[in-house]
Enzyme design. Structure first.
Site, PDB file in Angstrom:
ATOM      1  N   TYR A  53     -17.115  15.840 -16.070  1.00  0.00           N
ATOM      2  CA  TYR A  53     -17.452  14.422 -15.980  1.00  0.00           C
ATOM      3  C   TYR A  53     -18.506  14.220 -14.877  1.00  0.00           C
ATOM      4  O   TYR A  53     -18.366  14.764 -13.775  1.00  0.00           O
ATOM      5  CB  TYR A  53     -16.166  13.638 -15.664  1.00  0.00           C
ATOM      6  N   ASP A  63      -8.094  18.672 -14.630  1.00  0.00           N
ATOM      7  CA  ASP A  63      -8.340  17.296 -15.062  1.00  0.00           C
ATOM      8  C   ASP A  63      -7.893  17.216 -16.522  1.00  0.00           C
ATOM      9  O   ASP A  63      -8.534  17.782 -17.411  1.00  0.00           O
ATOM     10  CB  ASP A  63      -9.833  16.962 -14.904  1.00  0.00           C
ATOM     11  N   LYS A  88      -8.513   6.103 -19.368  1.00  0.00           N
ATOM     12  CA  LYS A  88      -8.881   6.596 -20.692  1.00  0.00           C
ATOM     13  C   LYS A  88      -7.661   6.557 -21.628  1.00  0.00           C
ATOM     14  O   LYS A  88      -7.181   5.496 -21.931  1.00  0.00           O
ATOM     15  CB  LYS A  88      -9.474   7.985 -20.538  1.00  0.00           C
ATOM     16  N   ARG A 132       0.850  -1.197   0.000  1.00  0.00           N
ATOM     17  CA  ARG A 132       0.000   0.000   0.000  1.00  0.00           C
ATOM     18  C   ARG A 132       0.881   1.241   0.000  1.00  0.00           C
ATOM     19  O   ARG A 132       0.607   2.224  -0.681  1.00  0.00           O
ATOM     20  CB  ARG A 132      -0.975   0.015   1.191  1.00  0.00           C
TER      21      ARG A 132
HETATM   22  C1  PLP Z   1     -13.625   8.880 -16.513  1.00  0.00           C
HETATM   23  C2  PLP Z   1     -13.277  10.232 -16.026  1.00  0.00           C
HETATM   24  C3  PLP Z   1     -13.012  10.461 -14.667  1.00  0.00           C
HETATM   25  C4  PLP Z   1     -13.160   9.385 -13.614  1.00  0.00           C
HETATM   26  O1  PLP Z   1     -12.218   8.393 -13.745  1.00  0.00           O
HETATM   27  P1  PLP Z   1     -12.463   6.839 -13.343  1.00  0.00           P
HETATM   28  O2  PLP Z   1     -11.184   6.197 -13.748  1.00  0.00           O
HETATM   29  O3  PLP Z   1     -13.659   6.368 -14.128  1.00  0.00           O
HETATM   30  O4  PLP Z   1     -12.723   6.813 -11.878  1.00  0.00           O
HETATM   31  C5  PLP Z   1     -12.624  11.741 -14.305  1.00  0.00           C
HETATM   32  N1  PLP Z   1     -12.521  12.738 -15.200  1.00  0.00           N
HETATM   33  C6  PLP Z   1     -12.780  12.552 -16.509  1.00  0.00           C
HETATM   34  C7  PLP Z   1     -12.647  13.702 -17.454  1.00  0.00           C
HETATM   35  C8  PLP Z   1     -13.181  11.295 -16.970  1.00  0.00           C
HETATM   36  O5  PLP Z   1     -13.462  11.120 -18.263  1.00  0.00           O
END
Ligand code: PLP
Length: 381
Positions: free
Chosen positions: A104, A176, A201, A51
């Protein structure tokens, strides 16, 4: 690996020196929870419990730091786990956060339904307008949270201008960077304090792993974040870290193709009679095209559009594509199509972040662009 190397080289080598024991050219999957100590406290390489640290995760974290130009990267079990850790590191009851009017859905849900229960306040601003963000600041504001490009409307926010707004108020700017990836956009170099990723992603890029990351160039903040990563425990496992690293090696070539294919898709949609609006920062008519061109290398693989026939027609198109797979998520090599209002952004219904019912979102993959264009043409009918 020296930070002087170019992005493509760092993507393949940073954090990934050949294994000293065997010479293995990629970091092995250290599928292990604990480590033998050479006498009490005699740790080998600082590893005591996975961890706190695991060598495969360390390789990913060093790679993430190099790609975003930070001093430290931290890898988490998901993008939302990274966001949660960041928010609980930066905020206390009574603090206020400015969030975007396009984000998101899961991020919005984290603010609206979870963090708010711990007495953290939030309000919504149009982050594409720095003056609107400045006007939304309160004495208790600690963080400006921005997604650029945003999900699902591909809004663009001027990172350098917002860093100026944040820093003149003595607060932090979080970006983000999931939609752009560090290959297309480098928020820390533009003045952001923390970069957030859903590595699920584009970073992972193959729709086979869920993960998240935080990267910062602020050494003191990095220490605090690392402390909370261990104290809260939502870490990326060794196999997930390995898959993400494997994906990142091809990030640059994938992003070039995603952008090239998406530009062609956006052109097709703009001239289609059933399409009423196309959201893509690469189009000259996008209201912040100039800002996107200034801060991004190219415009990425995400395209959204609205159709004349309302929700019914939008859903019908989603059901009719054959190469574009109907599904949530984005950023993988395969093209995806979805209806944000009923799928990824259902949690924003009735809020200031609600998305249009006639909206369709595409994650344009790296298949043959001719096949993608033909598929959309047949689905639009
Ligand atoms: C998918 C997404 C998230 C969240 O991420 P997870 O891996 O699904 O928890 C946050 N910000 C954006 C822009 C996303 O597309």
């Amino acid at each position: 690996m020296s930070d002087q190397h170019a992005f493509e080289t760092l993507a393949i080598h940073a954090g990934q020196e050949p294994d000293p024991l065997t010479g293995a050219v990629v970091p092995p999957i250290y599928q292990v929870s604990t480590y033998k100590q050479d006498g009490v406290g005699g740790l080998r390489g600082g590893y005591e419990y996975s961890r706190s640290a695991n060598p495969t995760r360390t390789a990913l974290e060093e790679n993430l730091a190099a790609l975003e130009g930070g001093v430290r990267g931290l890898a988490f079990a998901s993008g939302l786990a990274a966001e949660d850790t960041l928010l609980r590191t930066l905020l206390a009851p009574g603090d206020h956060v400015v969030i975007p009017n396009d984000a998101y859905g899961g991020t919005f849900r984290l603010f609206a339904k979870v963090i708010s229960r711990w007495g953290v306040e939030w309000s919504v601003a149009d982050t594409s307008d720095p003056a609107a963000v400045r006007a939304a600041l309160r004495p208790s504001t600690k963080v400006i949270w921005v997604e650029t490009p945003s999900n699902p409307l591909l809004g663009i926010s001027d990172i350098a201008a917002l860093a100026e707004v944040a820093h003149s108020a003595g607060i932090r700017l979080v970006i983000d960077n999931t939609f752009a990836s560090p290959y297309l956009q480098q928020p820390l170099a533009l003045g952001a304090d923390v970069v957030v990723h859903s590595t699920t992603k584009y970073m992972g890029g193959h729709s086979d792993v869920v993960g998240g990351a935080l990267i910062t160039a602020d050494a003191a903040l990095a220490e605090e974040l690392a402390y909370h990563q261990n104290a809260m425990g939502a870490v990326a496992g060794p196999f997930d870290s390995w898959l993400t690293l494997r994906g990142i090696k091809t990030l640059a070539v994938r992003m070039d193709r995603h952008s090239a294919n998406a530009e062609r898709v956006a052109e097709l949609l703009v001239s289609h009679p059933k399409v009423t609006q196309v959201y893509y920062p690469g189009l000259p008519e996008h209201p912040l095209h100039e800002v996107a061109a200034k801060q991004m290398k190219s415009f990425g693989g995400m395209v959204s559009f609205r159709v004349a026939g309302g929700q019914e027609q939008a859903v019908e198109i989603c059901n009719r594509t054959e190469v574009f797979t109907l599904g949530e998520s984005l950023g993988g090599v395969e093209s995806l199509i979805e209806h944000p209002g009923l799928m990824t952004h259902a949690s924003t219904a009735g809020s200031q972040l609600e998305v249009p019912a006639d909206l369709v979102r595409l994650s344009v993959g790296i298949e043959s662009v001719d096949d993608l264009l033909a598929d959309l043409t047949q689905a639009l009918g």
